[in-house]
Enzyme design. Structure first.
Site, PDB file in Angstrom:
ATOM      1  N   HIS A 178       0.878  -1.678  -0.046  1.00  0.00           N
ATOM      2  CA  HIS A 178       0.191   0.095  -0.043  1.00  0.00           C
ATOM      3  C   HIS A 178       0.889   1.062   0.444  1.00  0.00           C
ATOM      4  CE1 HIS A 178      -3.684   2.092   1.436  1.00  0.00           C
ATOM      5  NE2 HIS A 178      -2.766   3.234   1.383  1.00  0.00           N
ATOM      6  N   HIS A 185       1.402   4.282  -3.086  1.00  0.00           N
ATOM      7  CA  HIS A 185       1.926   5.829  -2.834  1.00  0.00           C
ATOM      8  C   HIS A 185       3.107   6.282  -2.930  1.00  0.00           C
ATOM      9  CE1 HIS A 185      -1.123   6.687   0.058  1.00  0.00           C
ATOM     10  NE2 HIS A 185      -1.315   6.479   0.707  1.00  0.00           N
TER      11      HIS A 185
HETATM   12 ZN   LIG Z   1      -3.003   5.268   2.308  1.00  0.00          ZN
END
Ligand SMILES: [Zn+2]
Length: 173
Positions: A139, A143
């Site tokens: 995750h 980003h």
């Molecule tokens: Zn996040």
């Protein structure tokens, strides 16, 4: 230390591709400490530097431990210039994000991975991750590449997200 502002969807800065860190100095260390304070203040378990507006390949993860889900500062992983070198299997996990508040959805990720990265002093490190740690690393690395977890939703779920998000914005305003 300071609690920083977290950029929120649909802020375009979140789409930036973060660049590699080459200098491991006190400015980096202060940023890491501010990111940690910011993440804990928002009850997050992971945070990428771009979420506080710094387009560098830096992320932190601090998983809750035990039944109380306490986040011990000494467990905080500081991961700089991460590269996933091996993945295995797949896993569904209900994810959320400090940049997409109040929205949670199941996302498919690699179940296990091997990660090469550098620590705050520029030392090369490796780690093996599974389950929540594996999910959190993927995750946060997304980003660094300008990708949000909602980008991974099916068309139908993405529509549901856009609808809920617009409603939430209205009720705030
Ligand atoms: Zn996040």
């Amino acid at each position: 230390m300071a609690v920083l502002e977290i950029l929120q969807y649909p802020n375009k800065k979140l789409r930036a591709r973060s660049s590699e860190v080459h200098v491991f100095d006190s400015t980096l260390h202060t940023l890491l400490e501010d990111m940690h304070e910011t993440m804990l203040a928002r009850k997050g378990i992971g945070l990428a530097a771009i979420q506080v507006g710094i387009p560098k390949r830096i992320l932190i993860i601090n998983l809750p431990q035990g039944e109380e889900g306490t986040q011990h500062p000494e467990d905080c992983l500081e991961i700089i210039n991460p590269v996933i070198t091996h993945t295995e299997g797949s896993i569904l996990w209900r994810e959320g994000c400090l940049s997409v508040p109040e929205f949670y959805e199941e996302i498919e990720r690699h179940a296990n991975l091997t990660l090469a990265y550098q620590d705050r002093h520029g030392e090369s490190k490796m780690l093996q991750a599974s389950e929540l740690l594996s999910v959190a690393i993927q995750h946060e690395i997304d980003h660094l590449n300008g990708v949000l977890f909602v980008d991974k939703l099916s068309m139908l779920k993405r529509k549901k997200f856009e609808k809920e998000f617009k409603k939430a914005l209205k009720s705030e305003g």
